[in-house]
Motif scaffolding. Structure first.
Motif, mmCIF file in Angstrom:
data_model
loop_
_atom_site.group_PDB
_atom_site.id
_atom_site.type_symbol
_atom_site.label_atom_id
_atom_site.label_comp_id
_atom_site.label_asym_id
_atom_site.label_seq_id
_atom_site.Cartn_x
_atom_site.Cartn_y
_atom_site.Cartn_z
ATOM 1 N N ASP A 237 0.847 -1.193 0.000
ATOM 2 C CA ASP A 237 0.000 0.000 0.000
ATOM 3 C C ASP A 237 0.879 1.239 0.000
ATOM 4 O O ASP A 237 1.214 1.781 1.039
ATOM 5 N N GLU A 238 1.257 1.662 -1.194
ATOM 6 C CA GLU A 238 2.098 2.848 -1.319
ATOM 7 C C GLU A 238 1.340 3.948 -2.049
ATOM 8 O O GLU A 238 1.768 4.456 -3.071
ATOM 9 N N GLY A 239 0.152 4.252 -1.482
ATOM 10 C CA GLY A 239 -0.652 5.306 -2.055
ATOM 11 C C GLY A 239 -1.816 4.801 -2.874
ATOM 12 O O GLY A 239 -2.151 5.405 -3.908
ATOM 13 N N PHE A 240 -2.430 3.703 -2.427
ATOM 14 C CA PHE A 240 -3.602 3.198 -3.134
ATOM 15 C C PHE A 240 -4.811 4.113 -2.896
ATOM 16 O O PHE A 240 -4.893 4.825 -1.893
ATOM 17 N N SER A 241 -5.753 4.035 -3.834
ATOM 18 C CA SER A 241 -7.030 4.716 -3.652
ATOM 19 C C SER A 241 -7.765 4.073 -2.478
ATOM 20 O O SER A 241 -7.479 2.935 -2.087
ATOM 21 N N GLU A 242 -8.714 4.805 -1.903
ATOM 22 C CA GLU A 242 -9.466 4.248 -0.786
ATOM 23 C C GLU A 242 -10.232 2.999 -1.207
ATOM 24 O O GLU A 242 -10.434 2.086 -0.418
ATOM 25 N N ASP A 243 -10.641 2.952 -2.458
ATOM 26 C CA ASP A 243 -11.156 1.731 -3.061
ATOM 27 C C ASP A 243 -9.973 1.062 -3.759
ATOM 28 O O ASP A 243 -9.579 1.443 -4.862
ATOM 29 N N ARG A 244 -9.376 0.051 -3.123
ATOM 30 C CA ARG A 244 -8.132 -0.541 -3.634
ATOM 31 C C ARG A 244 -8.271 -1.093 -5.044
ATOM 32 O O ARG A 244 -7.281 -1.199 -5.772
ATOM 33 N N SER A 245 -9.471 -1.446 -5.444
ATOM 34 C CA SER A 245 -9.651 -1.974 -6.793
ATOM 35 C C SER A 245 -9.330 -0.928 -7.858
ATOM 36 O O SER A 245 -9.105 -1.269 -9.020
ATOM 37 N N GLN A 246 -9.274 0.349 -7.463
ATOM 38 C CA GLN A 246 -8.946 1.427 -8.396
ATOM 39 C C GLN A 246 -7.435 1.625 -8.550
ATOM 40 O O GLN A 246 -6.993 2.449 -9.351
ATOM 41 N N GLY A 247 -6.655 0.883 -7.763
ATOM 42 C CA GLY A 247 -5.202 0.974 -7.878
ATOM 43 C C GLY A 247 -4.628 2.221 -7.227
ATOM 44 O O GLY A 247 -5.219 2.798 -6.306
ATOM 45 N N HIS A 248 -3.473 2.655 -7.710
ATOM 46 C CA HIS A 248 -2.761 3.782 -7.105
ATOM 47 C C HIS A 248 -3.535 5.086 -7.283
ATOM 48 O O HIS A 248 -4.092 5.367 -8.345
ATOM 49 N N SER A 249 -3.524 5.879 -6.228
ATOM 50 C CA SER A 249 -4.227 7.157 -6.244
ATOM 51 C C SER A 249 -3.335 8.260 -6.803
ATOM 52 O O SER A 249 -2.114 8.230 -6.652
ATOM 53 N N THR A 250 -3.961 9.223 -7.452
ATOM 54 C CA THR A 250 -3.238 10.423 -7.885
ATOM 55 C C THR A 250 -3.497 11.588 -6.933
ATOM 56 O O THR A 250 -3.067 12.699 -7.196
#
Length: 410
Positions: A237-250
């Motif tokens: 978890d190095e910056g995932f979206s709160e919904d992990r299925s969406q992958g890394h967050s920007t």
């Protein structure tokens, strides 16, 4: 980022494979009755095992020298992404310190490095191999996959706690000859692209050629795998979206928090490696690719007095577009405190970071009083710039010069 390896290695050599019985070394086939000449007057004579591109198992047997001065060679590879292993017999010639296949359709070449290992380059120069000489009888007695892995894989005990459990981090360690202690080089992996394919989390990052270059300069090299990666404990978890299925967050809030988590893992790995008897207490060389390049910068800024140097391959945390515009500049500035030179190597035509974007990120290094040495290289093929670390011909000379600079204390 994981490199986009080729679907298969295409062999152009028009050779009819003999109908000989084979044995398997791991999943690599070899003909039975292989004989290595004791009287061979070439340094290449012997059984060599290693990997193409740090993943595909490879054996090169140089049986001896014939009456015309040519080398009798057996070339074999293991299972690829789309096919099983295969082997062929061929002739090669020795040109000074290089072994070159004689067939015009297959001109792979191999050179013995300063570590005594064999470095191979594919004819198109887009593939590399590193092999070690092994005793034939020992290999045949226990013909397992272990022979192909000269970076020893271990687990590092850390003080990181997650869900009430102590985290162990997987690591591959490449040591020079001798007992040490040796100065430590720490090399960090990148991300998993979008972060939406959980199978990518299992990939174990190493780079045999880079490790061999560093070993040749006396560095013991460690490739730690951060939490949830490459067999390490914990959640990736190095910056995932709160919904992990969406992958890394920007989103900067989440992405920067993920960078902090990566630094915790990197420093925990460093602390554990410092306990090894073969690791010296001197300054550390930090390196990494993609997100790993940013981790190396952050570690140098976190402990500048203990940093010998930084080698950054295509560093960046989030993609150029879309991506929070403040994320990469913020993280590049975290090298602040380190007053040495950061060597940065980027590829043109990178699908994630343009050269202009990367130059802007690297300008942050100068603003916090570190020095930046920037090299942009052209990686053959469309949109291949991000995979520059897997083209050692494009960076080896630059890295060698930088290592001499670091070792001389200049």
């Amino acid at each position: 980022m994981r490199p986009l390896v080729a679907i298969a290695i295409v062999f152009l050599l028009a050779v009819q494979v003999r109908a000989e019985d084979t044995i398997l070394i791991g999943a690599v086939p070899l003909p039975t009755g292989t004989e290595i000449s004791e009287a061979g007057n070439s340094p290449f004579v012997g059984l060599w095992l290693g990997r193409w591109d740090s993943w595909r198992h490879h054996i090169l047997v140089v049986e001896g020298v014939d009456e015309e001065g040519l080398l009798d060679v057996i070339y074999s590879v293991g299972r690829g992404q789309h096919g099983g292993g295969n082997w062929f017999r061929a002739k090669a010639r020795q040109e000074n310190d290089t072994l070159v296949f004689t067939d015009d359709g297959y001109t792979a070449r191999y050179t013995i490095s300063d570590t005594g290992r064999l470095r191979g380059v594919y004819p198109t120069e887009d593939r590399f191999a590193v092999l070690e000489r092994q005793d034939q009888s020992a290999v045949l007695a226990t013909p397992t996959d272990d022979w192909f892995q000269f970076g020893l894989r271990e687990f590092l005990a850390t003080d990181i706690m997650e869900s009430g459990e102590t985290i162990e981090l997987a690591v591959a360690i490449y040591a020079p000859d001798g007992n040490g202690p040796f100065p430590l080089a720490l090399v960090h992996h990148g991300s998993t692209g979008s972060g939406t394919n959980a199978r990518d989390f299992e990939w174990f990052f190493t780079n045999d050629w880079f490790a061999d270059v560093l070993n040749a300069h006396g560095w013991i090299v460690a490739f730690p795998q951060r939490r949830g990666r490459g067999g390490s404990d914990g959640l990736y978890d190095e910056g995932f979206s709160e919904d992990r299925s969406q992958g890394h967050s920007t989103e900067a809030r989440l992405s920067l928090s993920g960078a902090d988590r990566a630094l915790i893992d990197a420093n925990a790995a460093l602390a554990a490696l410092r306990e090894r008897a073969d690791v010296s207490d001197g300054a550390v060389l930090f390196s990494g690719v993609s997100r790993g390049g940013v981790v190396a910068l952050m570690q140098a800024g976190d402990q500048p007095e203990d940093t010998a140097g930084v080698i950054n391959f295509v560093g960046g945390w989030t993609t150029e577009n879309p991506g929070g515009p403040e994320i990469n500049p913020t993280l590049f500035r975290r090298v602040e405190g380190y007053e040495g030179t950061v060597l940065s190597i980027y590829g043109e035509d990178d699908p994630f970071y343009s050269i202009d974007h990367s130059r802007a990120n690297l300008a942050q290094i100068d603003e916090v009083d570190a020095e930046s040495e920037f090299h942009a290289v052209a990686v053959p093929g469309f949109n291949r710039g991000h995979w520059v670390m897997w083209w050692p011909m494009l960076w080896e000379e630059v890295v060698e010069d930088y290592l001499h600079h670091v070792e001389s204390g200049c």
